[in-house]
Design a protein around this motif. Structure first.
Motif, PDB file in Angstrom:
ATOM      1  N   ALA A 165      62.943  71.375  63.232  1.00 59.30           N
ATOM      2  CA  ALA A 165      62.746  72.243  62.055  1.00 59.30           C
ATOM      3  C   ALA A 165      61.828  73.390  62.447  1.00 59.30           C
ATOM      4  N   LEU A 166      62.203  74.586  62.045  1.00 59.87           N
ATOM      5  CA  LEU A 166      61.366  75.757  62.325  1.00 59.87           C
ATOM      6  C   LEU A 166      60.722  76.162  61.006  1.00 59.87           C
ATOM      7  N   VAL A 167      59.426  75.984  60.890  1.00 64.88           N
ATOM      8  CA  VAL A 167      58.770  76.236  59.602  1.00 64.88           C
ATOM      9  C   VAL A 167      57.938  77.512  59.666  1.00 64.88           C
ATOM     10  N   GLY A 168      58.198  78.383  58.703  1.00 64.96           N
ATOM     11  CA  GLY A 168      57.369  79.566  58.537  1.00 64.96           C
ATOM     12  C   GLY A 168      57.745  80.761  59.386  1.00 64.96           C
ATOM     13  N   PHE A 169      58.734  80.631  60.270  1.00 63.40           N
ATOM     14  CA  PHE A 169      59.097  81.768  61.128  1.00 63.40           C
ATOM     15  C   PHE A 169      59.895  82.799  60.326  1.00 63.40           C
ATOM     16  N   PRO A 170      59.579  84.078  60.454  1.00 65.56           N
ATOM     17  CA  PRO A 170      60.381  85.094  59.777  1.00 65.56           C
ATOM     18  C   PRO A 170      61.828  85.048  60.297  1.00 65.56           C
ATOM     19  N   PRO A 171      62.816  85.420  59.447  1.00 67.54           N
ATOM     20  CA  PRO A 171      64.227  85.242  59.827  1.00 67.54           C
ATOM     21  C   PRO A 171      64.622  85.739  61.225  1.00 67.54           C
ATOM     22  N   PRO A 172      64.197  86.940  61.671  1.00 63.34           N
ATOM     23  CA  PRO A 172      64.658  87.357  63.012  1.00 63.34           C
ATOM     24  C   PRO A 172      64.159  86.426  64.113  1.00 63.34           C
ATOM     25  N   GLN A 173      62.888  86.019  63.974  1.00 62.41           N
ATOM     26  CA  GLN A 173      62.329  85.144  65.005  1.00 62.41           C
ATOM     27  C   GLN A 173      62.946  83.740  64.930  1.00 62.41           C
ATOM     28  N   ALA A 174      63.214  83.298  63.680  1.00 59.91           N
ATOM     29  CA  ALA A 174      63.848  81.985  63.517  1.00 59.91           C
ATOM     30  C   ALA A 174      65.233  81.990  64.154  1.00 59.91           C
ATOM     31  N   ALA A 175      65.951  83.123  63.977  1.00 55.47           N
ATOM     32  CA  ALA A 175      67.300  83.223  64.562  1.00 55.47           C
ATOM     33  C   ALA A 175      67.223  83.171  66.078  1.00 55.47           C
ATOM     34  N   GLU A 176      66.222  83.862  66.621  1.00 60.16           N
ATOM     35  CA  GLU A 176      66.058  83.885  68.079  1.00 60.16           C
ATOM     36  C   GLU A 176      65.727  82.485  68.606  1.00 60.16           C
ATOM     37  N   LEU A 177      64.807  81.807  67.905  1.00 59.57           N
ATOM     38  CA  LEU A 177      64.425  80.448  68.326  1.00 59.57           C
ATOM     39  C   LEU A 177      65.595  79.480  68.175  1.00 59.57           C
ATOM     40  N   THR A 178      66.384  79.656  67.091  1.00 59.27           N
ATOM     41  CA  THR A 178      67.560  78.809  66.875  1.00 59.27           C
ATOM     42  C   THR A 178      68.496  78.923  68.068  1.00 59.27           C
ATOM     43  N   GLN A 179      68.695  80.174  68.505  1.00 52.84           N
ATOM     44  CA  GLN A 179      69.589  80.405  69.634  1.00 52.84           C
ATOM     45  C   GLN A 179      69.051  79.753  70.900  1.00 52.84           C
ATOM     46  N   ILE A 180      67.747  79.903  71.123  1.00 51.34           N
ATOM     47  CA  ILE A 180      67.123  79.333  72.327  1.00 51.34           C
ATOM     48  C   ILE A 180      67.279  77.817  72.315  1.00 51.34           C
ATOM     49  N   ILE A 181      67.020  77.202  71.182  1.00 48.55           N
ATOM     50  CA  ILE A 181      67.079  75.734  71.098  1.00 48.55           C
ATOM     51  C   ILE A 181      68.515  75.245  71.227  1.00 48.55           C
ATOM     52  N   MET A 182      69.446  76.016  70.623  1.00 47.32           N
ATOM     53  CA  MET A 182      70.854  75.598  70.722  1.00 47.32           C
ATOM     54  C   MET A 182      71.384  75.718  72.148  1.00 47.32           C
ATOM     55  N   ASP A 183      70.853  76.692  72.883  1.00 48.83           N
ATOM     56  CA  ASP A 183      71.291  76.867  74.272  1.00 48.83           C
ATOM     57  C   ASP A 183      70.790  75.746  75.171  1.00 48.83           C
ATOM     58  N   ALA A 184      69.700  75.087  74.738  1.00 45.00           N
ATOM     59  CA  ALA A 184      69.149  74.008  75.570  1.00 45.00           C
ATOM     60  C   ALA A 184      69.937  72.734  75.331  1.00 45.00           C
ATOM     61  N   GLU A 185      69.956  71.911  76.370  1.00 42.98           N
ATOM     62  CA  GLU A 185      70.677  70.639  76.225  1.00 42.98           C
ATOM     63  C   GLU A 185      69.835  69.672  75.400  1.00 42.98           C
ATOM     64  N   ALA A 238      71.829  86.144  77.863  1.00 45.98           N
ATOM     65  CA  ALA A 238      73.167  85.538  77.936  1.00 45.98           C
ATOM     66  C   ALA A 238      74.012  85.829  76.703  1.00 45.98           C
ATOM     67  N   ARG A 239      73.427  85.690  75.507  1.00 45.59           N
ATOM     68  CA  ARG A 239      74.214  85.875  74.269  1.00 45.59           C
ATOM     69  C   ARG A 239      74.827  87.264  74.225  1.00 45.59           C
ATOM     70  N   LEU A 240      73.980  88.221  74.516  1.00 44.21           N
ATOM     71  CA  LEU A 240      74.435  89.610  74.475  1.00 44.21           C
ATOM     72  C   LEU A 240      75.504  89.858  75.534  1.00 44.21           C
ATOM     73  N   LEU A 241      75.258  89.359  76.731  1.00 44.07           N
ATOM     74  CA  LEU A 241      76.201  89.574  77.827  1.00 44.07           C
ATOM     75  C   LEU A 241      77.530  88.877  77.530  1.00 44.07           C
ATOM     76  N   LEU A 242      77.456  87.700  76.908  1.00 42.92           N
ATOM     77  CA  LEU A 242      78.684  86.962  76.606  1.00 42.92           C
ATOM     78  C   LEU A 242      79.510  87.645  75.523  1.00 42.92           C
ATOM     79  N   ALA A 264      76.236  78.602  86.630  1.00 40.74           N
ATOM     80  CA  ALA A 264      74.826  78.304  86.923  1.00 40.74           C
ATOM     81  C   ALA A 264      73.984  78.269  85.653  1.00 40.74           C
ATOM     82  N   TRP A 265      74.382  79.042  84.637  1.00 44.89           N
ATOM     83  CA  TRP A 265      73.617  79.062  83.383  1.00 44.89           C
ATOM     84  C   TRP A 265      73.655  77.706  82.679  1.00 44.89           C
ATOM     85  N   LYS A 266      74.730  76.930  82.917  1.00 50.10           N
ATOM     86  CA  LYS A 266      74.923  75.641  82.240  1.00 50.10           C
ATOM     87  C   LYS A 266      74.665  75.798  80.735  1.00 50.10           C
ATOM     88  N   LEU A 267      75.383  76.715  80.163  1.00 44.46           N
ATOM     89  CA  LEU A 267      75.124  77.127  78.790  1.00 44.46           C
ATOM     90  C   LEU A 267      76.361  76.877  77.938  1.00 44.46           C
TER      91      LEU A 267
END
Lengths: 250, 397
Positions: A7-27, B241-245, B270-273
């Motif tokens: 859960a991302l609490v208190g983050f403004p929408p642009p930053q929350a979107a960025e963090l969402t993307q980062i977390i989703m990209d991680a396994e 990556a998102r932008l490039l993709l 290599a990105w394993k994304l």
């Protein structure tokens, strides 16, 4: 570790979107939810294994009730500017602290580490004294760290090589040591491993200084018994927070 | 007149000329030493004529004397050089603590520089050295203060004028730490530098805060770089990556030379994304890219036909494609393909290892098959199965 909910609490929408993307990209993580305002005691937060809280947001500043916070603090990572984290760290006990300027990789690594079960070692005695050994061949950085720590009432001893660091640690039995991973003669891992193998030095808390984003170094450090790590380049105030935290003096 | 780092192509030509000149200089110097030695030997030979009538003895004596003199001169030169270096180091060591203390005060609390900032000489060198290590070790407000100082005191300008390859590389890294809009153009020019290390450093610096257009340009440039540079920059490119993709990569895959497509697919692997919404099917028909495309299948939104594609990939004669398909089957846990995967255990060692690893990833059913292979007595297959089971036991995938 699969499908952990964040859960991302208190983050403004642009930053929350960025963090969402980062977390989703991680396994190992599912799509995070980002409620802007939520009470720490709220049922909404119960299913989440990890909560990232923006401590500078209105939600973050309202999370001050220790009783309510107790329900989430062991799975909550405080994210914010180092200057905002410092006073917060002294009054509340979050699972992790992550400065806003941290890299994506570091944030993810802190999330992954926070999801690991607590590793309490009851036999370990409390750190005694206020001497800290700083070991780094880069004297420009150690002199700045020294100043930061001395302002917090610590006494610092400097070592430029792994061999000197080990000798100082063995002689002084400090309450903590900050070790650079890459040092001449003996590297930081070796110093850590030799320190951990000595029963006399069990109370010494160790923080590793690693090159940025060296996940393998961090994992190896924790396996050898490091108490925390910090990535270079770093903010000396962040190091102070982490050191005080491992010493239980916040 | 543009500064050296600002005009990279011109520098390339100058650097080549410089290297030739250095080579020529070394050969000329060696030839000159030989000539001098020969002349000295002849002169001594002439001088000794009245004293030593034997010509052979005279020549040997002259040659020995020249050699001894040359050795003594060289030894004296080396001693002098070493003494000078030690002397210089002593001066630097004496200057360092005070300068370091000033830098610490500046970085930590913004305290003004207590005396005049050295403009030249050893103090300037030591100050630059301390400043550069502090800049690369610190961040946030501490670094901001040092950055401002480096800018105000002309260090950034000094770094922009760096000439030799190693100092240019260091300068780019430091200017990246300073990170001012004024240095952006210089970084852009450094992307075309003849030295690959400088190009890498510049690309890394620019990618740290790149806008979409810059990220696009760097990605396309990286596709033409060597494997080493591509590997070094893969993690930095992943941040975009998102932008490039969404834009760059589809356009590269649709309309680029074959080698660039291969390089692009390698970076993607290599990105394993996870790449949802990425249509990989047009690439499945291009045989030359098939191993890489098959390796990417676990990361894209799996089309309904993925099983068919992987089945045919497992049966293709191409070893690379078969190994990649086996890995993909394991990652996707496609138990339906077990019958196609199992025969691969009895083929060559690489294929056996890939399919055993895939079976280990498939959970209890795959594990049962591996146990059966162990009991089968086939040495090659048993070895692969054993390795996969050991990997599974220590939890490494």
């Amino acid at each position: 570790m699969t499908g952990k909910r964040v859960a991302l609490v208190g983050f403004p929408p642009p930053q929350a979107a960025e963090l969402t993307q980062i977390i989703m990209d991680a396994e190992g993580f599912t799509r995070p939810l980002s409620p802007l305002q939520v009470d720490p005691a709220s049922d909404i937060l119960k299913p989440f294994e990890l909560i990232l809280l923006d401590v500078e947001s209105s939600a973050g500043t309202s999370w001050t009730d220790p009783e309510k916070l107790a329900q989430v603090q062991d799975r909550c990572i405080a994210v914010g500017d180092v200057s905002a984290l410092r006073p917060l760290a002294s009054s509340l006990s979050f699972r992790e602290y992550c400065p806003r300027s941290s890299s994506t990789e570091e944030l993810l690594l802190r999330c992954t580490l926070a999801l690991r079960p607590h590793t309490h070692s009851p036999q370990r005695s409390a750190p005694v004294g206020s001497t800290v050994v700083l070991a780094d061949d880069d004297t420009s950085v150690t002199s700045i760290v020294r100043r930061a720590l001395e302002r917090n009432g610590m006494t610092c001893e400097l070592a430029a090589t792994g061999k000197d660091a080990l000798a100082l640690i063995t002689r002084l039995k400090p309450c903590a040591a900050v070790l650079d991973v890459h040092m001449p003669t003996i590297d930081g891992f070796e110093v850590l491993s030799r320190t951990r193998s000595s029963a006399e030095l069990a109370h010494t808390r160790i923080i590793l200084l690693t090159g940025s984003e060296q996940e393998s170094d961090v994992i190896r450090g924790f396996t050898l018994g490091a108490d925390d790590y910090i990535c270079k380049p770093f903010n000396p105030m962040e190091l102070t927070i982490r050191l005080m935290r491992v010493l239980g003096r916040l | 007149m543009p500064s050296p780092t600002e005009s990279a192509p011109l520098w390339g030509r100058l650097a080549t000329c410089g290297r030739l000149a250095i080579g020529l200089h070394i050969y000329t110097k060696t030839a000159l030493v030989f000539l001098l030695a020969a002349l000295a030997t002849l002169a001594l030979n002439q001088h000794f004529t009245p004293h030593f009538p034997d010509a052979t003895l005279r020549l040997a004596l002259s040659f020995s004397l020249v050699q001894i003199t040359a050795t003594i001169t060289l030894a004296l030169y080396l001693i002098a050089q070493r003494s000078f270096t030690r002397f210089q180091k002593n001066i630097h060591d004496q200057l360092r603590p005070a300068l370091q203390e000033n830098i610490t005060a500046l970085a930590f609390s913004g305290q003004a520089w207590p005396a005049t900032v050295p403009k030249q000489g050893p103090a300037r060198q030591v100050l630059e050295e301390c400043l550069s290590t502090a800049l690369s070790g610190l961040r946030d407000s501490n670094r901001d203060r040092l950055t401002q100082f480096a800018w105000d005191q002309g260090f950034a300008r000094q770094w922009q004028q760096a000439c030799s390859s190693p100092s240019r590389k260091r300068a780019i890294a430091l200017l990246a730490a300073v990170s001012r809009p004024e240095t952006h153009a210089l970084m852009e020019n450094a992307l075309a530098d003849p030295d690959p290390a400088i190009r890498t450093e510049a690309a890394r610096a620019l990618l740290a805060n790149a806008d979409p257009a810059t990220a696009d340009r760097i990605f396309r440039a990286v596709l033409n770089e060597s494997l080493l540079i591509r590997v070094l920059l893969t993690a930095d490119l992943k941040r975009h990556a998102r932008l490039l993709l969404s834009q760059t990569i589809p356009s590269v895959l649709a309309d680029s030379p074959s080698q660039q497509i291969v390089n692009c697919l390698e970076i993607l692997s290599a990105w394993k994304l996870a790449i949802p919404g990425f249509d990989i099917s047009p690439l499945l028909d291009r045989l030359e890219h098939l191993p890489l495309v098959v390796a990417l299948l676990p990361y894209v939104q799996v089309p309904d036909t993925v099983e068919d594609h992987l089945r045919s990939a497992l049966e293709t004669p191409d070893l690379e494609v078969r190994c990649a398909a086996a890995h993909a089957v394991g990652q996707l846990k496609l138990n339906a393909l077990l019958p196609t995967l199992l025969p691969l255990l009895n083929l060559n060692a690489r294929l056996a290892a890939a399919s055993a690893k895939a079976l280990a990833q498939m959970g209890p059913e795959g594990e049962r098959h591996l146990q059966a292979v162990l009991a089968s007595g086939d040495r090659k297959a048993s070895a692969a199965a054993m390795e996969a089971l050991e990997t599974l036991a220590v939890g490494v995938q």
